[in-house]
Motif scaffolding. Structure first.
Motif, PDB file in Angstrom:
ATOM      1  N   ILE A   1      16.642  -5.543  -1.769  1.00 47.63           N
ATOM      2  CA  ILE A   1      15.873  -6.681  -2.302  1.00 47.63           C
ATOM      3  C   ILE A   1      15.459  -7.616  -1.169  1.00 47.63           C
ATOM      4  N   LEU A   2      16.368  -7.873  -0.235  1.00 52.90           N
ATOM      5  CA  LEU A   2      15.986  -8.732   0.894  1.00 52.90           C
ATOM      6  C   LEU A   2      14.856  -8.076   1.682  1.00 52.90           C
ATOM      7  N   ALA A   3      14.958  -6.757   1.906  1.00 58.61           N
ATOM      8  CA  ALA A   3      13.883  -6.054   2.627  1.00 58.61           C
ATOM      9  C   ALA A   3      12.564  -6.216   1.880  1.00 58.61           C
ATOM     10  N   MET A   4      12.619  -6.070   0.535  1.00 59.08           N
ATOM     11  CA  MET A   4      11.389  -6.169  -0.268  1.00 59.08           C
ATOM     12  C   MET A   4      10.746  -7.539  -0.197  1.00 59.08           C
ATOM     13  N   LEU A   5      11.577  -8.586  -0.163  1.00 58.59           N
ATOM     14  CA  LEU A   5      11.023  -9.939  -0.105  1.00 58.59           C
ATOM     15  C   LEU A   5      10.283 -10.121   1.225  1.00 58.59           C
TER      16      LEU A   5
ATOM     17  N   ALA B   1       0.107  -0.076   5.011  1.00 59.23           N
ATOM     18  CA  ALA B   1       1.337   0.586   5.467  1.00 59.23           C
ATOM     19  C   ALA B   1       2.554  -0.059   4.793  1.00 59.23           C
ATOM     20  N   LEU B   2       2.560  -1.404   4.728  1.00 59.67           N
ATOM     21  CA  LEU B   2       3.684  -2.088   4.083  1.00 59.67           C
ATOM     22  C   LEU B   2       3.686  -1.826   2.581  1.00 59.67           C
ATOM     23  N   LEU B   3       2.484  -1.818   1.974  1.00 61.91           N
ATOM     24  CA  LEU B   3       2.404  -1.582   0.526  1.00 61.91           C
ATOM     25  C   LEU B   3       2.929  -0.188   0.183  1.00 61.91           C
ATOM     26  N   ALA B   4       2.693   0.776   1.098  1.00 61.89           N
ATOM     27  CA  ALA B   4       3.164   2.143   0.853  1.00 61.89           C
ATOM     28  C   ALA B   4       4.703   2.183   0.790  1.00 61.89           C
ATOM     29  N   TRP B   5       5.393   1.243   1.448  1.00 63.23           N
ATOM     30  CA  TRP B   5       6.851   1.133   1.333  1.00 63.23           C
ATOM     31  C   TRP B   5       7.248   0.277   0.130  1.00 63.23           C
ATOM     32  N   HIS B   6       6.440  -0.789  -0.097  1.00 61.21           N
ATOM     33  CA  HIS B   6       6.771  -1.784  -1.121  1.00 61.21           C
ATOM     34  C   HIS B   6       6.836  -1.153  -2.523  1.00 61.21           C
ATOM     35  N   ARG B   7       5.862  -0.276  -2.832  1.00 60.24           N
ATOM     36  CA  ARG B   7       5.817   0.302  -4.184  1.00 60.24           C
ATOM     37  C   ARG B   7       7.018   1.201  -4.484  1.00 60.24           C
TER      38      ARG B   7
ATOM     39  N   MET C   1      10.707  -8.331 -11.576  1.00 62.77           N
ATOM     40  CA  MET C   1       9.814  -8.248 -10.403  1.00 62.77           C
ATOM     41  C   MET C   1       9.132  -6.885 -10.272  1.00 62.77           C
ATOM     42  N   PRO C   2       9.902  -5.766 -10.298  1.00 64.48           N
ATOM     43  CA  PRO C   2       9.201  -4.488 -10.186  1.00 64.48           C
ATOM     44  C   PRO C   2       8.289  -4.200 -11.376  1.00 64.48           C
TER      45      PRO C   2
ATOM     46  N   ILE D   1       1.377   4.633  -6.297  1.00 61.57           N
ATOM     47  CA  ILE D   1       1.740   5.872  -5.601  1.00 61.57           C
ATOM     48  C   ILE D   1       3.173   5.747  -5.076  1.00 61.57           C
ATOM     49  N   LEU D   2       4.032   6.671  -5.478  1.00 58.01           N
ATOM     50  CA  LEU D   2       5.417   6.629  -5.011  1.00 58.01           C
ATOM     51  C   LEU D   2       5.519   7.318  -3.654  1.00 58.01           C
ATOM     52  N   TRP D   3       5.027   8.509  -3.574  1.00 57.88           N
ATOM     53  CA  TRP D   3       4.854   9.182  -2.288  1.00 57.88           C
ATOM     54  C   TRP D   3       3.662  10.095  -2.444  1.00 57.88           C
TER      55      TRP D   3
END
Ligand code: HEM
Ligand code: HEM
Length: 179
Positions: A23-27, A43-49, A100-101, A116-118
Protein backbone atom coordinates in the motif's frame (compact mmCIF):
# COMPACT_ATOMS: atom_id res chain seq x y z
CA UNK A 1 3.74 -12.53 27.65
CA UNK A 2 4.01 -13.83 24.11
CA UNK A 3 1.39 -16.58 23.95
CA UNK A 4 -1.05 -17.14 21.09
CA UNK A 5 -3.69 -14.96 22.82
CA UNK A 6 -1.44 -11.89 22.85
CA UNK A 7 -0.49 -11.99 19.16
CA UNK A 8 -2.53 -11.56 15.99
CA UNK A 9 -2.84 -14.91 14.15
CA UNK A 10 0.14 -15.65 11.86
CA UNK A 11 -1.85 -15.15 8.61
CA UNK A 12 -3.10 -11.78 9.94
CA UNK A 13 0.47 -10.65 10.71
CA UNK A 14 1.80 -11.88 7.35
CA UNK A 15 -1.00 -10.08 5.49
CA UNK A 16 -0.58 -6.90 7.59
CA UNK A 17 3.12 -6.47 6.78
CA UNK A 18 2.92 -7.60 3.15
CA UNK A 19 0.04 -5.22 2.53
CA UNK A 20 1.73 -2.36 4.43
CA UNK A 21 4.64 -2.54 1.95
CA UNK A 22 2.32 -2.85 -1.06
CA UNK A 23 0.00 0.00 0.00
CA UNK A 24 2.82 2.42 0.78
CA UNK A 25 4.41 1.57 -2.59
CA UNK A 26 1.05 2.21 -4.30
CA UNK A 27 0.61 5.60 -2.68
CA UNK A 28 4.05 6.69 -3.92
CA UNK A 29 3.55 5.16 -7.39
CA UNK A 30 0.17 6.98 -7.66
CA UNK A 31 1.59 10.32 -6.49
CA UNK A 32 4.60 9.86 -8.82
CA UNK A 33 2.28 9.05 -11.73
CA UNK A 34 0.15 12.18 -11.46
CA UNK A 35 3.20 14.43 -11.10
CA UNK A 36 4.70 13.51 -14.47
CA UNK A 37 3.70 13.69 -18.14
CA UNK A 38 6.80 11.79 -19.27
CA UNK A 39 7.06 8.17 -20.39
CA UNK A 40 7.23 7.30 -16.68
CA UNK A 41 3.41 7.75 -16.52
CA UNK A 42 2.45 4.64 -18.56
CA UNK A 43 5.34 2.69 -16.99
CA UNK A 44 4.14 3.49 -13.46
CA UNK A 45 0.50 2.86 -14.39
CA UNK A 46 1.50 -0.58 -15.71
CA UNK A 47 2.63 -1.40 -12.12
CA UNK A 48 -0.17 0.54 -10.39
CA UNK A 49 -3.04 -1.47 -11.92
CA UNK A 50 -1.95 -5.07 -11.14
CA UNK A 51 -0.60 -4.11 -7.68
CA UNK A 52 -3.90 -2.37 -6.91
CA UNK A 53 -5.92 -5.42 -7.95
CA UNK A 54 -3.57 -7.64 -5.87
CA UNK A 55 -4.31 -5.40 -2.86
CA UNK A 56 -8.05 -5.84 -3.48
CA UNK A 57 -7.73 -9.66 -3.49
CA UNK A 58 -5.46 -9.65 -0.39
CA UNK A 59 -7.83 -7.26 1.43
CA UNK A 60 -10.75 -9.66 0.90
CA UNK A 61 -8.65 -12.60 2.15
CA UNK A 62 -7.61 -10.45 5.12
CA UNK A 63 -11.21 -9.55 5.91
CA UNK A 64 -12.06 -13.27 5.98
CA UNK A 65 -9.06 -13.94 8.28
CA UNK A 66 -10.12 -11.05 10.54
CA UNK A 67 -13.70 -12.35 10.80
CA UNK A 68 -12.60 -15.91 11.62
CA UNK A 69 -9.71 -15.17 14.07
CA UNK A 70 -10.33 -13.23 17.25
CA UNK A 71 -7.75 -10.41 17.59
CA UNK A 72 -5.84 -10.09 20.89
CA UNK A 73 -7.64 -7.80 23.36
CA UNK A 74 -6.43 -4.21 23.79
CA UNK A 75 -4.77 -3.45 27.15
CA UNK A 76 -7.42 -3.08 29.88
CA UNK A 77 -5.97 0.26 31.01
CA UNK A 78 -6.25 1.87 27.56
CA UNK A 79 -8.47 4.97 27.85
CA UNK A 80 -11.89 4.28 26.16
CA UNK A 81 -11.40 7.18 23.75
CA UNK A 82 -8.15 5.60 22.46
CA UNK A 83 -9.78 2.17 22.18
CA UNK A 84 -12.62 3.76 20.18
CA UNK A 85 -10.10 5.61 17.97
CA UNK A 86 -8.30 2.30 17.29
CA UNK A 87 -11.59 0.59 16.34
CA UNK A 88 -12.81 3.36 14.06
CA UNK A 89 -9.43 3.82 12.36
CA UNK A 90 -9.11 0.07 11.72
CA UNK A 91 -12.60 0.03 10.12
CA UNK A 92 -11.56 2.97 7.92
CA UNK A 93 -8.28 1.28 6.94
CA UNK A 94 -10.20 -1.84 5.86
CA UNK A 95 -12.75 0.30 3.98
CA UNK A 96 -9.98 2.12 2.09
CA UNK A 97 -8.01 -1.06 1.33
CA UNK A 98 -11.15 -2.33 -0.47
CA UNK A 99 -12.57 0.95 -1.83
CA UNK A 100 -9.37 2.37 -3.38
CA UNK A 101 -8.77 -0.45 -5.87
CA UNK A 102 -12.51 -0.72 -6.66
CA UNK A 103 -12.67 3.03 -7.39
CA UNK A 104 -9.50 2.75 -9.53
CA UNK A 105 -11.04 -0.13 -11.48
CA UNK A 106 -14.42 1.66 -11.81
CA UNK A 107 -12.68 4.89 -12.92
CA UNK A 108 -10.70 3.10 -15.65
CA UNK A 109 -13.88 1.31 -16.78
CA UNK A 110 -15.89 4.57 -16.96
CA UNK A 111 -13.04 6.21 -18.89
CA UNK A 112 -13.14 3.39 -21.42
CA UNK A 113 -9.60 2.26 -20.54
CA UNK A 114 -8.84 -1.44 -20.20
CA UNK A 115 -7.52 -2.60 -16.80
CA UNK A 116 -4.52 -4.53 -18.09
CA UNK A 117 -3.04 -6.81 -15.43
CA UNK A 118 -0.18 -8.06 -17.55
CA UNK A 119 0.48 -8.44 -21.26
CA UNK A 120 -2.67 -9.77 -22.91
CA UNK A 121 -4.71 -10.12 -19.69
CA UNK A 122 -7.28 -7.39 -19.05
CA UNK A 123 -10.12 -7.29 -16.50
CA UNK A 124 -13.74 -6.78 -17.57
CA UNK A 125 -15.16 -3.25 -17.07
CA UNK A 126 -17.31 -2.77 -13.93
CA UNK A 127 -18.97 0.44 -15.18
CA UNK A 128 -20.24 1.49 -18.61
CA UNK A 129 -18.32 4.16 -20.52
CA UNK A 130 -19.34 7.49 -18.93
CA UNK A 131 -16.96 10.43 -19.08
CA UNK A 132 -18.70 12.41 -16.27
CA UNK A 133 -18.46 9.43 -13.91
CA UNK A 134 -14.81 9.06 -14.96
CA UNK A 135 -14.11 12.66 -13.89
CA UNK A 136 -15.78 12.20 -10.48
CA UNK A 137 -14.18 8.86 -9.77
CA UNK A 138 -10.75 10.20 -10.70
CA UNK A 139 -11.15 13.04 -8.20
CA UNK A 140 -12.48 10.65 -5.57
CA UNK A 141 -9.53 8.25 -6.13
CA UNK A 142 -7.11 11.16 -5.64
CA UNK A 143 -8.85 12.58 -2.53
CA UNK A 144 -9.24 9.20 -0.84
CA UNK A 145 -5.61 8.40 -1.72
CA UNK A 146 -4.44 11.37 0.35
CA UNK A 147 -6.92 10.61 3.14
CA UNK A 148 -5.43 7.07 3.18
CA UNK A 149 -1.95 8.60 3.52
CA UNK A 150 -3.02 10.71 6.52
CA UNK A 151 -4.78 7.81 8.20
CA UNK A 152 -1.69 5.60 7.79
CA UNK A 153 0.51 8.35 9.27
CA UNK A 154 -1.78 8.53 12.33
CA UNK A 155 -1.83 4.71 12.52
CA UNK A 156 1.98 4.43 12.40
CA UNK A 157 2.24 7.24 14.98
CA UNK A 158 -0.13 5.39 17.33
CA UNK A 159 1.75 2.10 16.76
CA UNK A 160 5.02 3.81 17.73
CA UNK A 161 3.48 5.38 20.85
CA UNK A 162 2.40 1.85 21.89
CA UNK A 163 5.75 0.31 21.01
CA UNK A 164 8.12 2.95 22.35
CA UNK A 165 6.25 4.87 25.06
CA UNK A 166 3.42 2.80 26.52
CA UNK A 167 5.24 -0.49 25.82
CA UNK A 168 1.93 -2.25 26.46
CA UNK A 169 2.19 -5.22 24.05
CA UNK A 170 0.01 -3.69 21.28
CA UNK A 171 3.01 -3.21 18.98
CA UNK A 172 4.26 -6.72 19.71
CA UNK A 173 0.79 -8.15 18.97
CA UNK A 174 1.35 -7.27 15.29
CA UNK A 175 5.16 -7.18 15.02
CA UNK A 176 5.80 -10.37 17.03
CA UNK A 177 8.56 -8.57 18.95
CA UNK A 178 9.26 -5.17 20.52
CA UNK A 179 7.42 -3.21 23.23
C1 HEM B 1 -4.94 0.25 -2.80
C2 HEM B 1 -5.00 0.55 -4.04
C3 HEM B 1 -4.67 1.89 -4.65
C4 HEM B 1 -4.06 2.99 -4.09
C5 HEM B 1 -3.56 3.18 -2.65
C6 HEM B 1 -3.99 4.01 -5.13
C7 HEM B 1 -3.45 5.27 -4.97
C8 HEM B 1 -3.39 6.25 -5.95
C9 HEM B 1 -2.90 7.60 -5.74
C10 HEM B 1 -2.39 8.18 -4.41
C11 HEM B 1 -3.00 8.24 -6.94
C12 HEM B 1 -2.65 9.71 -7.22
C13 HEM B 1 -3.96 10.48 -7.15
C14 HEM B 1 -3.91 11.96 -7.47
O1 HEM B 1 -3.06 12.67 -6.96
O2 HEM B 1 -4.79 12.41 -8.23
C15 HEM B 1 -3.54 7.31 -7.91
C16 HEM B 1 -3.79 7.58 -9.25
C17 HEM B 1 -4.30 6.68 -10.15
N1 HEM B 1 -4.76 5.40 -9.88
FE1 HEM B 1 -4.64 4.45 -8.11
N2 HEM B 1 -4.54 3.49 -6.30
C18 HEM B 1 -4.97 2.20 -6.04
C19 HEM B 1 -5.56 1.32 -6.94
C20 HEM B 1 -5.78 1.57 -8.29
C21 HEM B 1 -6.32 0.64 -9.25
C22 HEM B 1 -6.73 -0.81 -8.94
C23 HEM B 1 -6.37 1.28 -10.47
C24 HEM B 1 -6.88 0.80 -11.82
C25 HEM B 1 -7.26 -0.37 -12.10
C26 HEM B 1 -5.87 2.63 -10.27
C27 HEM B 1 -5.74 3.59 -11.26
C28 HEM B 1 -5.20 4.85 -11.08
C29 HEM B 1 -5.02 5.80 -12.17
C30 HEM B 1 -5.37 5.59 -13.65
C31 HEM B 1 -4.47 6.95 -11.58
C32 HEM B 1 -4.05 8.25 -12.29
C33 HEM B 1 -5.21 9.18 -12.39
C34 HEM B 1 -4.79 10.47 -13.08
O3 HEM B 1 -4.00 10.41 -14.03
O4 HEM B 1 -5.28 11.50 -12.65
N3 HEM B 1 -5.52 2.77 -8.92
N4 HEM B 1 -3.77 6.10 -7.28
C1 HEM C 1 0.66 0.98 5.28
C2 HEM C 1 -0.36 0.59 5.65
C3 HEM C 1 -0.93 -0.02 6.90
C4 HEM C 1 -2.22 -0.42 6.96
C5 HEM C 1 -3.28 -0.30 5.85
C6 HEM C 1 -2.44 -0.99 8.27
C7 HEM C 1 -3.65 -1.51 8.70
C8 HEM C 1 -3.89 -2.06 9.94
C9 HEM C 1 -5.15 -2.60 10.40
C10 HEM C 1 -6.45 -2.61 9.59
C11 HEM C 1 -4.97 -3.08 11.67
C12 HEM C 1 -6.03 -3.75 12.55
C13 HEM C 1 -5.73 -5.18 12.66
C14 HEM C 1 -6.32 -6.00 11.54
O1 HEM C 1 -7.48 -6.36 11.70
O2 HEM C 1 -5.67 -6.24 10.50
C15 HEM C 1 -3.60 -2.82 12.02
C16 HEM C 1 -3.03 -3.14 13.25
C17 HEM C 1 -1.76 -2.77 13.62
N1 HEM C 1 -0.81 -2.11 12.85
FE1 HEM C 1 -1.03 -1.52 10.94
N2 HEM C 1 -1.27 -0.93 9.00
C18 HEM C 1 -0.30 -0.33 8.20
C19 HEM C 1 1.01 -0.07 8.56
C20 HEM C 1 1.55 -0.24 9.82
C21 HEM C 1 2.92 0.12 10.23
C22 HEM C 1 3.97 0.74 9.30
C23 HEM C 1 3.02 -0.20 11.56
C24 HEM C 1 4.19 -0.04 12.52
C25 HEM C 1 4.99 0.95 12.60
C26 HEM C 1 1.77 -0.80 11.97
C27 HEM C 1 1.49 -1.28 13.23
C28 HEM C 1 0.33 -1.91 13.63
C29 HEM C 1 0.09 -2.46 14.97
C30 HEM C 1 1.08 -2.42 16.14
C31 HEM C 1 -1.20 -3.01 14.96
C32 HEM C 1 -1.93 -3.69 16.14
C33 HEM C 1 -2.92 -2.73 16.69
C34 HEM C 1 -3.96 -3.35 17.61
O3 HEM C 1 -3.71 -4.33 18.31
O4 HEM C 1 -5.06 -2.79 17.65
N3 HEM C 1 0.88 -0.81 10.90
N4 HEM C 1 -2.95 -2.21 10.95
Amino acid sequence: MNGPDTLFAFPARLLHWTMAVLILAMLFIGAGMVSTVSAAYPALLAWHRPLGIAILVLALVRLAVRLTHRPPPLPADLPPIQAAAARVSHYLLYALMIAMPLIGWAMQSAGGYPVILWKGVALFPILPHDIVAYGWLRRLHGLLGYAFFLLILGHVGAALVHGLIRRDGVFRSMAGRGG
